[in-house]
Design a protein around this motif. Structure first.
Motif, mmCIF file in Angstrom:
data_model
loop_
_atom_site.group_PDB
_atom_site.id
_atom_site.type_symbol
_atom_site.label_atom_id
_atom_site.label_comp_id
_atom_site.label_asym_id
_atom_site.label_seq_id
_atom_site.Cartn_x
_atom_site.Cartn_y
_atom_site.Cartn_z
ATOM 1 N N LEU A 184 1.227 -11.188 11.209
ATOM 2 C CA LEU A 184 -0.100 -11.654 10.827
ATOM 3 C C LEU A 184 -1.173 -10.613 11.124
ATOM 4 O O LEU A 184 -2.009 -10.302 10.267
ATOM 5 N N VAL A 185 -1.167 -10.070 12.332
ATOM 6 C CA VAL A 185 -2.192 -9.093 12.719
ATOM 7 C C VAL A 185 -2.039 -7.804 11.929
ATOM 8 O O VAL A 185 -3.031 -7.208 11.487
ATOM 9 N N PHE A 186 -0.800 -7.368 11.717
ATOM 10 C CA PHE A 186 -0.581 -6.152 10.927
ATOM 11 C C PHE A 186 -1.113 -6.330 9.511
ATOM 12 O O PHE A 186 -1.749 -5.427 8.953
ATOM 13 N N ARG A 213 -4.084 -3.991 8.015
ATOM 14 C CA ARG A 213 -3.771 -3.047 6.941
ATOM 15 C C ARG A 213 -4.063 -3.599 5.545
ATOM 16 O O ARG A 213 -3.933 -2.870 4.559
ATOM 17 N N GLY A 214 -4.471 -4.846 5.454
ATOM 18 C CA GLY A 214 -4.660 -5.457 4.142
ATOM 19 C C GLY A 214 -5.691 -4.761 3.276
ATOM 20 O O GLY A 214 -5.478 -4.573 2.069
ATOM 21 N N GLU A 215 -6.811 -4.363 3.867
ATOM 22 C CA GLU A 215 -7.868 -3.710 3.081
ATOM 23 C C GLU A 215 -7.402 -2.369 2.530
ATOM 24 O O GLU A 215 -7.637 -2.038 1.370
ATOM 25 N N ALA A 216 -6.721 -1.576 3.380
ATOM 26 C CA ALA A 216 -6.270 -0.251 2.943
ATOM 27 C C ALA A 216 -5.111 -0.343 1.952
ATOM 28 O O ALA A 216 -5.067 0.399 0.964
ATOM 29 N N GLN A 217 -4.166 -1.247 2.202
ATOM 30 C CA GLN A 217 -2.993 -1.367 1.333
ATOM 31 C C GLN A 217 -3.294 -2.146 0.053
ATOM 32 O O GLN A 217 -2.651 -1.923 -0.977
ATOM 33 N N GLY A 218 -4.281 -3.040 0.144
ATOM 34 C CA GLY A 218 -4.553 -3.949 -0.963
ATOM 35 C C GLY A 218 -3.991 -5.322 -0.622
ATOM 36 O O GLY A 218 -2.820 -5.436 -0.231
ATOM 37 N N THR A 274 -3.075 -7.723 -2.361
ATOM 38 C CA THR A 274 -1.978 -8.208 -3.214
ATOM 39 C C THR A 274 -0.748 -7.301 -3.145
ATOM 40 O O THR A 274 0.202 -7.488 -3.903
ATOM 41 N N ASP A 275 -0.785 -6.303 -2.272
ATOM 42 C CA ASP A 275 0.358 -5.416 -2.096
ATOM 43 C C ASP A 275 1.568 -6.241 -1.623
ATOM 44 O O ASP A 275 1.427 -7.134 -0.779
ATOM 45 N N PRO A 276 2.757 -5.986 -2.164
ATOM 46 C CA PRO A 276 3.939 -6.772 -1.768
ATOM 47 C C PRO A 276 4.192 -6.781 -0.261
ATOM 48 O O PRO A 276 4.617 -7.801 0.288
ATOM 49 N N LEU A 277 3.927 -5.644 0.399
ATOM 50 C CA LEU A 277 4.138 -5.592 1.848
ATOM 51 C C LEU A 277 3.212 -6.565 2.561
ATOM 52 O O LEU A 277 3.654 -7.327 3.444
ATOM 53 N N ILE A 278 1.935 -6.577 2.189
ATOM 54 C CA ILE A 278 0.962 -7.446 2.848
ATOM 55 C C ILE A 278 1.282 -8.918 2.563
ATOM 56 O O ILE A 278 1.260 -9.756 3.469
ATOM 57 N N LEU A 279 1.597 -9.225 1.318
ATOM 58 C CA LEU A 279 1.953 -10.604 0.972
ATOM 59 C C LEU A 279 3.215 -11.046 1.711
ATOM 60 O O LEU A 279 3.307 -12.183 2.184
ATOM 61 N N GLY A 280 4.172 -10.126 1.828
ATOM 62 C CA GLY A 280 5.401 -10.445 2.552
ATOM 63 C C GLY A 280 5.150 -10.703 4.032
ATOM 64 O O GLY A 280 5.758 -11.604 4.633
ATOM 65 N N LEU A 281 4.243 -9.929 4.615
ATOM 66 C CA LEU A 281 3.909 -10.127 6.028
ATOM 67 C C LEU A 281 3.232 -11.478 6.246
ATOM 68 O O LEU A 281 3.542 -12.203 7.201
ATOM 69 N N PHE A 282 2.292 -11.823 5.380
ATOM 70 C CA PHE A 282 1.639 -13.132 5.490
ATOM 71 C C PHE A 282 2.661 -14.267 5.332
ATOM 72 O O PHE A 282 2.625 -15.261 6.067
#
Length: 511
Positions: A200-202, A206-211, A213-221
């Motif tokens: 969650l914290v990661f 990193r959400g703003e820099a990665q985007g 809707t980036d698959p990594l960010i969505l996967g982490l959430f």
């Protein structure tokens, strides 16, 4: 004891902000990339937030002094490694370890204070501790600028002798205390909660820099969304859970949690953007920016000391409400600056916000441990500090994202309207502005266009800053009002929830 704990807390919180002003020197010294520099900040923030609850719970079981000293040792050794780093990877790994040590100290410090002080003395002690907290946040740019003038390595190496001295004091002057009823470590809960919070914290960091809707960010959430309910199920079945879920059946704790998230999301994001405004738009050095933050420092420290003195006679809900509302009004008072405004236009709002945070910080820490028996103080304070650091991560992510979007839109529209740039070129420059690279954007265009680009970039950044102050101010006020409405005086026992007999049973003398 209070002095040692306060100094240790000052060190770990100082390392949240002090590093920002040293990033250019670190980049030059270690030949770091922009990605490397981001992780100098993010590695510490991530581990600091993730291990708070685990540290607090382990301290209740293994001994608060023992766990605090272990965290202090980890922090001190990691600071030495940071100062000796020869590569970006070495620095970032050491920063992650430093954050673990900081999390241990930050979670256990309120429990140590709660165990050693009672009644009015406890209120005063938390007032002093709260003042130190505000002091560390506010003087970070000032001290960072001064130390960086010698070498960026000293922002880490200075922690080493201080850490050694504090360790000696803790081992010789502080009594041990623990929860006598806790027998087993909740390894499944610890592992699942740490993994969920890491994701969650990661993702927030990193959400703003990665985007977003980036698959990594969505996967982490998604991963965090799956693991957190699993953690709840584990805790319900455990005989000795790391988190007593009954804590969330206390209305006052929920109100305090909401106010904590709101206040820290608002203020820490505001400080970040105001520091950038002073340095990049107004042109002050890091040291000069730190000097101009001294009024905020003074307001926080004085308000914390005064509120701590009278906290035993004033309902906690009133202090929470007044603190958050004053913080929010201070932010709203500073939401109309321009690129040409003198820095003193920020002063009234700065003083009011500092007063609000100074009132709020001590009661937040004190109330978290007052709502539970002293034997559970580590667990409760660890959860409260998790909400605090989670609020910071959420605020920087959410308010930062809104501000960056506003900055990008305003800049792109303005330079496109000038007729000197194509839409594609305007968007490329706008991305640099929204990333905070104000000092670089003018150099990316021909000399004849630099004045236009630089002025437009400053105006766009200020528009984002104003939006942060406005939205953040509203968030702080709403959080304070909700905290006031939910908190109830009857949730707070009139006497410390531990008898003299139990107190003597759970304490061991210092050796």
């Amino acid at each position: 004891m209070l002095g040692a704990v306060s100094v240790a807390t000052f060190m770990l919180l100082l390392d949240v902000t002090v590093v920002n002003v040293a990033l250019p020197d670190i980049q030059q010294s270690l030949d770091s990339s922009f990605f490397d520099l981001q992780w100098v900040i993010d590695a510490y923030a991530l581990t600091l937030a993730v291990f708070l609850l685990a540290a607090g719970t382990l301290a209740d079981q293994l001994g608060r002094r023992r766990v605090f000293v272990v965290g202090l040792a980890i922090f001190t050794v990691a600071s030495l490694l940071c100062g000796a780093a020869t590569t970006p990877l070495m620095l970032n790994l050491a920063r992650g370890v430093e954050g673990i040590g900081g999390a241990v100290m930050y979670a256990v410090a309120p429990a140590l204070i709660a165990n050693d002080f009672h009644g009015k003395q406890r209120a005063v002690a938390f007032g002093i501790s709260g003042g130190v907290t505000g002091l560390a946040v506010a003087v970070g740019p000032l001290l960072g600028g001064a130390l960086t003038a010698v070498s960026w390595r000293w922002i880490f190496l200075l922690n080493v002798p201080i850490g050694v001295l504090v360790t000696v004091v803790m081992l010789t002057r502080v009594a041990e205390s623990r929860d006598p009823e806790r027998r087993r470590i909740d390894w499944p809960g610890l592992a699942v909660f740490s993994a969920a919070l890491s994701m969650l914290v990661f993702a927030l960091i990193r959400g703003e820099a990665q985007g977003w809707t980036d698959p990594l960010i969505l996967g982490l959430f998604a991963g965090a969304g799956v693991l957190l309910p699993v953690f709840v199920l584990i805790e319900r079945k455990r005989r000795d859970p790391m988190l007593d879920l009954g804590l969330f059946r206390i209305r006052s704790f929920n109100g305090l949690a909401i106010a904590t998230v709101a206040a820290n999301a608002a203020l820490m994001t505001a400080i970040l953007f105001q520091v950038l405004y002073m340095q990049y738009v107004l042109g002050f050095s890091a040291y000069g920016t730190g000097l101009r933050y001294l009024p905020l420092t003074l307001a926080v420290f004085v308000a914390a000391a005064v509120s701590g003195t009278f906290a035993d006679r004033i309902p906690a809900r009133l202090l929470v409400g007044v603190g958050c509302v004053a913080l929010g009004l201070g932010m709203l008072a500073a939401d109309s600056v321009t690129a040409g405004s003198p820095w003193t236009d920020l002063l009234p709002g700065m003083l009011l916000a500092g007063f609000g945070m100074g009132v709020f910080n001590p009661v937040r820490a004190a109330a978290a441990v007052a709502l539970v028996p002293v034997s559970k103080a580590g667990m409760s304070s660890g959860m409260s500090e998790t909400f605090q650091q989670g609020g910071v991560a959420l605020g920087v992510a959410a308010l930062g994202s809104v501000a960056h979007s506003r900055m990008s839109e305003d800049f792109s529209a303005a330079v496109t309207a000038s007729g000197q740039f194509s839409g594609q070129a305007a968007d490329r420059l706008a991305a640099m502005v929204s990333a905070g690279r104000l000092t670089e954007v003018a150099g990316a265009v021909p000399p004849a266009q630099r004045a236009l680009v630089a002025g437009t970039a400053n105006d766009a950044f200020v528009a984002g800053l104003d939006l942060v102050m406005r939205v953040g101010g509203i968030v702080a006020i709403v959080g304070g009002l909700l905290g006031f409405a939910l908190m109830r005086q009857r949730d707070f026992p009139k006497e410390p929830p531990v008898s003299d007999v139990e107190q003597s049973a759970v304490q061991a003398p210092a050796h």
